[in-house]
Design a protein around this motif. Structure first.
Motif: not given
Length: 342
Positions: A111-120, A329-337
């Motif tokens: 989930l490293r890439a997804r986490g980096a994207k979440l912070l973005s 319902t969001l996956e771990g470290w998921e972000g939506r706009i």
């Protein structure tokens, strides 16, 4: 300074630093346009959350509501008092954000890439001017935990380690006391985590320097499989996501200039807020946990349908959602706009 120099270069921007105050009423004085001083300043409250008051190398645990409180404070105060924010998670004095803010320590974390994207998403959906530090757009992370203290070049880190070591030697009489707790803090917080050479490629030294030259500091060991060259043409990479997200921000001015309203301030998993500008509303919902999470709440004062337009997970999100019966319902470290217009 402004009268003599800065006013003669209207195309330039000015940025200051105010690392020793969290008082927004004092900080805003530097950036209010009528005072003709600076355009913006870096305030450090967000990045002081995980630092002990006595020494920044001693980590402090904080919860998501603490992070929300700081973001809310600066977003609202600057907006309401004629100021302007700087938006940053990393710089040359900070460890890498995906390690500090999300606890990612394993470079192979799926989930490293997804986490980096979440912070973005978090950084690009606030009001202010965006600052992206070198390597942040690649999802670079802290150095391995097994690096010896000798690998760290920062004088402040070396001095802190030596002070604690000397104290423990005197207290215990042991010439080699246990320093594992100190090293754990250094590995999490030391400035050198953000100063390793940028990982350009899988070549020797991460492509940072050529032939058999030696970089000023050791390259992070994950460079063979985590570098700019590998991400350039990968549509799903952290770098590609940063580009898409910045373009999305530019296309939706509400994310830069809108007001800020925090949702569910005490929720320890979901970070959500709305941004409003003229007849446009952006809704940002982020899951700050590794576990799949369902969040439901009526978005106060909002009715109608919002469209899902951007996120860091490509499947699972319905195209539109009713705001009166908001549930996701969001996956771990998921972000939506989501975006809603009148």
């Amino acid at each position: 300074m402004n009268n003599r120099v800065l006013s003669k270069f209207p195309e330039a921007i000015t940025v200051g630093e105010t690392p020793f105050t969290h008082d927004a009423s004092e900080v805003v004085k530097y950036v209010q346009p009528e005072r003709k001083e600076l355009n913006m300043v870096f305030q450090f409250e967000l990045n002081d959350l995980d630092a002990h008051p006595s020494n920044a190398l001693i980590p402090v645990q904080y919860k998501l509501p603490d992070l929300k409180k700081v973001v809310k404070k600066w977003q609202e105060y600057m907006y309401e008092n004629g100021g302007w924010n700087t938006l940053y998670h990393e710089n040359h004095d900070l460890a890498r954000s995906i390690t500090r803010m999300l606890g990612i320590k394993d470079p192979r974390d799926p989930l490293r890439a997804r986490g980096a994207k979440l912070l973005s998403i978090l950084q690009t959906t606030q009001g202010g001017t965006l600052y992206v530090y070198e390597g942040q757009e690649l999802g670079m992370m802290n150095v391995p935990a097994d690096w010896d203290i000798k690998e760290y070049k920062d004088v402040a880190t070396q001095n802190f380690y030596r002070e604690v070591l000397d104290k423990r030697i005197k207290e215990t009489g042991n010439s080699k006391p246990d320093m594992s707790d100190v090293m754990a803090g250094i590995n999490l917080k030391a400035r050198d985590n953000g100063r390793t050479p940028v990982q350009w490629s899988s070549a020797q030294n991460g492509g940072f320097t050529s032939l058999n030259a030696t970089p000023w500091m050791r390259v992070n060991e994950d460079y063979p499989y985590w570098n700019a060259e590998l991400q350039l043409n990968d549509a799903d990479s952290v770098r590609s996501f940063w580009k898409k997200t910045i373009s999305f921000r530019k296309a939706n001015k509400v994310l830069t200039y809108g007001d800020f309203k925090l949702l569910s301030p005490e929720d320890e998993t979901i970070f959500g807020y709305t941004r409003n500008l003229d007849n446009l509303t952006a809704l940002v919902i982020m899951n700050f946990s590794k576990e799949k999470t369902t969040y439901s709440d009526a978005i106060v004062g909002m009715k109608g349908t919002a469209k899902f337009l951007h996120g860091n997970v490509t499947t699972g999100a319905v195209p539109s959602i009713l705001l009166e019966q908001f549930e996701v319902t969001l996956e771990g470290w998921e972000g939506r706009i989501y975006i809603k217009d009148v």
